[in-house]
Design a protein around this motif. Structure first.
Motif, mmCIF file in Angstrom:
data_model
loop_
_atom_site.group_PDB
_atom_site.id
_atom_site.type_symbol
_atom_site.label_atom_id
_atom_site.label_comp_id
_atom_site.label_asym_id
_atom_site.label_seq_id
_atom_site.Cartn_x
_atom_site.Cartn_y
_atom_site.Cartn_z
ATOM 1 N N ALA A 70 -9.025 20.418 4.750
ATOM 2 C CA ALA A 70 -8.866 19.005 5.112
ATOM 3 C C ALA A 70 -8.772 18.828 6.622
ATOM 4 O O ALA A 70 -9.345 17.885 7.189
ATOM 5 C CB ALA A 70 -7.639 18.424 4.421
ATOM 6 N N ARG A 71 -8.046 19.729 7.286
ATOM 7 C CA ARG A 71 -7.896 19.629 8.731
ATOM 8 C C ARG A 71 -9.221 19.912 9.437
ATOM 9 O O ARG A 71 -9.563 19.255 10.432
ATOM 10 C CB ARG A 71 -6.823 20.608 9.215
ATOM 11 C CG ARG A 71 -6.605 20.616 10.721
ATOM 12 C CD ARG A 71 -6.280 19.238 11.249
ATOM 13 N NE ARG A 71 -6.050 19.259 12.704
ATOM 14 C CZ ARG A 71 -6.161 18.192 13.489
ATOM 15 N NH1 ARG A 71 -6.489 17.012 12.968
ATOM 16 N NH2 ARG A 71 -5.941 18.303 14.784
ATOM 17 N N ILE A 72 -9.997 20.864 8.937
ATOM 18 C CA ILE A 72 -11.304 21.166 9.524
ATOM 19 C C ILE A 72 -12.218 19.951 9.392
ATOM 20 O O ILE A 72 -12.925 19.572 10.338
ATOM 21 C CB ILE A 72 -11.926 22.393 8.834
ATOM 22 C CG1 ILE A 72 -11.081 23.638 9.116
ATOM 23 C CG2 ILE A 72 -13.370 22.603 9.307
ATOM 24 C CD1 ILE A 72 -11.454 24.832 8.266
ATOM 25 N N ALA A 73 -12.203 19.306 8.228
ATOM 26 C CA ALA A 73 -13.019 18.108 8.030
ATOM 27 C C ALA A 73 -12.570 16.991 8.963
ATOM 28 O O ALA A 73 -13.399 16.256 9.524
ATOM 29 C CB ALA A 73 -12.931 17.648 6.576
ATOM 30 N N GLU A 74 -11.261 16.863 9.150
ATOM 31 C CA GLU A 74 -10.742 15.839 10.057
ATOM 32 C C GLU A 74 -11.217 16.080 11.485
ATOM 33 O O GLU A 74 -11.618 15.142 12.188
ATOM 34 C CB GLU A 74 -9.212 15.843 9.998
ATOM 35 C CG GLU A 74 -8.541 14.798 10.875
ATOM 36 C CD GLU A 74 -7.028 14.871 10.801
ATOM 37 O OE1 GLU A 74 -6.364 14.365 11.726
ATOM 38 O OE2 GLU A 74 -6.507 15.444 9.820
ATOM 39 N N ILE A 174 -18.115 13.209 6.226
ATOM 40 C CA ILE A 174 -17.575 11.893 6.561
ATOM 41 C C ILE A 174 -17.133 11.194 5.279
ATOM 42 O O ILE A 174 -17.913 11.002 4.358
ATOM 43 C CB ILE A 174 -18.623 11.025 7.291
ATOM 44 C CG1 ILE A 174 -19.127 11.710 8.565
ATOM 45 C CG2 ILE A 174 -18.063 9.641 7.586
ATOM 46 C CD1 ILE A 174 -18.115 11.773 9.681
ATOM 47 N N ASP A 175 -15.850 10.815 5.208
ATOM 48 C CA ASP A 175 -15.312 10.085 4.046
ATOM 49 C C ASP A 175 -15.505 10.857 2.739
ATOM 50 O O ASP A 175 -15.706 10.261 1.680
ATOM 51 C CB ASP A 175 -15.983 8.716 3.934
ATOM 52 C CG ASP A 175 -15.037 7.574 4.330
ATOM 53 O OD1 ASP A 175 -13.817 7.827 4.445
ATOM 54 O OD2 ASP A 175 -15.507 6.442 4.523
ATOM 55 N N TYR A 176 -15.461 12.176 2.789
ATOM 56 C CA TYR A 176 -15.764 12.969 1.592
ATOM 57 C C TYR A 176 -14.817 12.656 0.439
ATOM 58 O O TYR A 176 -15.225 12.580 -0.727
ATOM 59 C CB TYR A 176 -15.748 14.469 1.923
ATOM 60 C CG TYR A 176 -14.379 15.071 2.094
ATOM 61 C CD1 TYR A 176 -13.701 15.629 1.014
ATOM 62 C CD2 TYR A 176 -13.740 15.075 3.332
ATOM 63 C CE1 TYR A 176 -12.435 16.177 1.168
ATOM 64 C CE2 TYR A 176 -12.489 15.620 3.495
ATOM 65 C CZ TYR A 176 -11.837 16.163 2.410
ATOM 66 O OH TYR A 176 -10.577 16.696 2.563
ATOM 67 N N ALA A 177 -13.527 12.466 0.725
ATOM 68 C CA ALA A 177 -12.561 12.188 -0.341
ATOM 69 C C ALA A 177 -12.832 10.828 -0.977
ATOM 70 O O ALA A 177 -12.757 10.676 -2.211
ATOM 71 C CB ALA A 177 -11.144 12.255 0.209
ATOM 72 N N ALA A 178 -13.157 9.828 -0.146
ATOM 73 C CA ALA A 178 -13.455 8.491 -0.668
ATOM 74 C C ALA A 178 -14.707 8.511 -1.542
ATOM 75 O O ALA A 178 -14.864 7.674 -2.437
ATOM 76 C CB ALA A 178 -13.630 7.505 0.485
ATOM 77 N N LYS A 179 -15.607 9.459 -1.281
ATOM 78 C CA LYS A 179 -16.823 9.585 -2.082
ATOM 79 C C LYS A 179 -16.591 10.371 -3.370
ATOM 80 O O LYS A 179 -17.525 10.561 -4.150
ATOM 81 C CB LYS A 179 -17.914 10.276 -1.251
ATOM 82 C CG LYS A 179 -18.344 9.491 -0.019
ATOM 83 C CD LYS A 179 -19.265 10.311 0.868
ATOM 84 C CE LYS A 179 -19.626 9.579 2.150
ATOM 85 N NZ LYS A 179 -20.424 10.395 3.079
#
Length: 318
Positions: A70-74, A174-179
């Motif tokens: 999660a931190r890497i994605a951020e 980008i916005d992976y969790a929302a997707k």
């Protein structure tokens, strides 16, 4: 005569293969009846042959800091301009050149247009003809005049599944969790001599993708693409991303090199121009019109006159 026929066939097949590879990279990166692809005369029409795909075993990069997925994605989102900036991008139009292979590796002009939620249109100019692949979010069509096909063809089931699994215009993270996607850190790995984090992305429909994030810049250096059919077999595709540039408030790669498992050469796509939030009407992504008899005859004649300008020793399956 036999040699010319073989040259014509391989030229056209590799043009279709190039279009398919561009379509495979669409998720990262005018009027519907007036879309016209023009060659940029400032860019040479030929370049040296691309380098062969690397097949060496991946080397671990244990020196990277221990961060969560999660931190890497951020950090990746921050490096690419921030979540707010990308959410403000509703459409993209880009144009550039695509490797077609052959004796001199001719480069084909293309235009790629994308619009949320999942509209895509690709136009590629080849031998005086314009090939199209269009997707309206549910249905897809292709027009392949370089194969002497003047009718519009619907996507095959395999093609429809492939494009349905592609990333949105902002890429995989980008916005992976929302997707509805989940993310895992699988480890570290050297990519092109640089230490990378290797992430596994699982989309909401269960599709698995791997993404490599540069440990210094936190930009994507490699993204696992949709598999491609080559010589009758499905092959792994990896897209190497580089030459990031700022466009508006976001950062985008201007070079994408597709390497297909088993293919002797890679295919490179370069971007010359990007327009953020162009006005793209929904009808642009609808079913294109078939070529008229006069158009089909004229394009066939132009194609035959230029048929031996591109050759390649191998042929890709359609």
């Amino acid at each position: 005569m036999m040699k010319d026929a073989v040259m014509t066939r391989t030229s056209k097949v590799w043009a279709g293969y190039g279009l398919a590879l561009l379509w495979a990279t669409c998720g990262y990166a005018p009027d519907a009846t007036a879309v016209k692809v023009e060659r940029d005369t400032a860019v040479p029409a030929t370049t040296a042959q691309p380098s062969p795909p690397q097949t060496a075993a991946a080397a671990p990069a244990p020196e990277l800091a221990q961060l969560s997925a999660a931190r890497i994605a951020e950090r990746n989102v921050q490096a690419r301009g921030g979540l707010g900036a990308w959410r403000a991008v509703q459409s993209i139009q880009m144009s550039g050149l695509l490797d077609a292979g052959g004796r001199n590796n001719a480069r084909l002009p293309y235009t790629l247009q994308m619009k949320r939620p999942h509209y895509q249109r690709v136009a590629i100019e080849f031998q005086g003809q314009t090939a199209l692949q269009v997707y309206d979010g549910q249905n897809g069509w292709k027009l392949r005049p370089f194969l002497n096909r003047s009718d519009v063809e619907s996507f095959s089931e395999e093609e429809a599944q492939r494009v349905a699994h592609q990333d949105d215009l902002d890429g995989p993270l980008i916005d992976y969790a929302a997707k509805g996607s989940t993310l895992e850190l699988e480890g570290t790995e050297m990519v092109e001599g640089k230490a990378n984090y290797r992430l596994k992305l699982t989309t909401k429909d269960g599709t698995l993708r791997h993404v490599w994030i540069d440990g210094a810049t936190f930009l994507e250096s490699k993204v696992e693409g949709n598999p491609r059919r080559l010589d009758g077999r499905m092959r792994r595709v990896e897209n190497y991303l580089s030459d990031y540039r700022k466009v508006g408030d976001v950062l985008m790669p201007f070079v994408s090199e597709a390497r297909v498992d088993g293919a002797p050469l890679s295919r490179k796509m370069t971007v010359d121009k990007v327009v953020l939030n162009p006005q793209l009407e929904d009808r642009l992504f609808g079913k294109p019109a078939a070529l008229s008899t006069n158009q089909a005859g004229g394009q066939a004649a132009r194609g035959a006159a230029m048929a031996n300008t591109i050759t390649h020793p191998a042929a890709a399956s359609q």
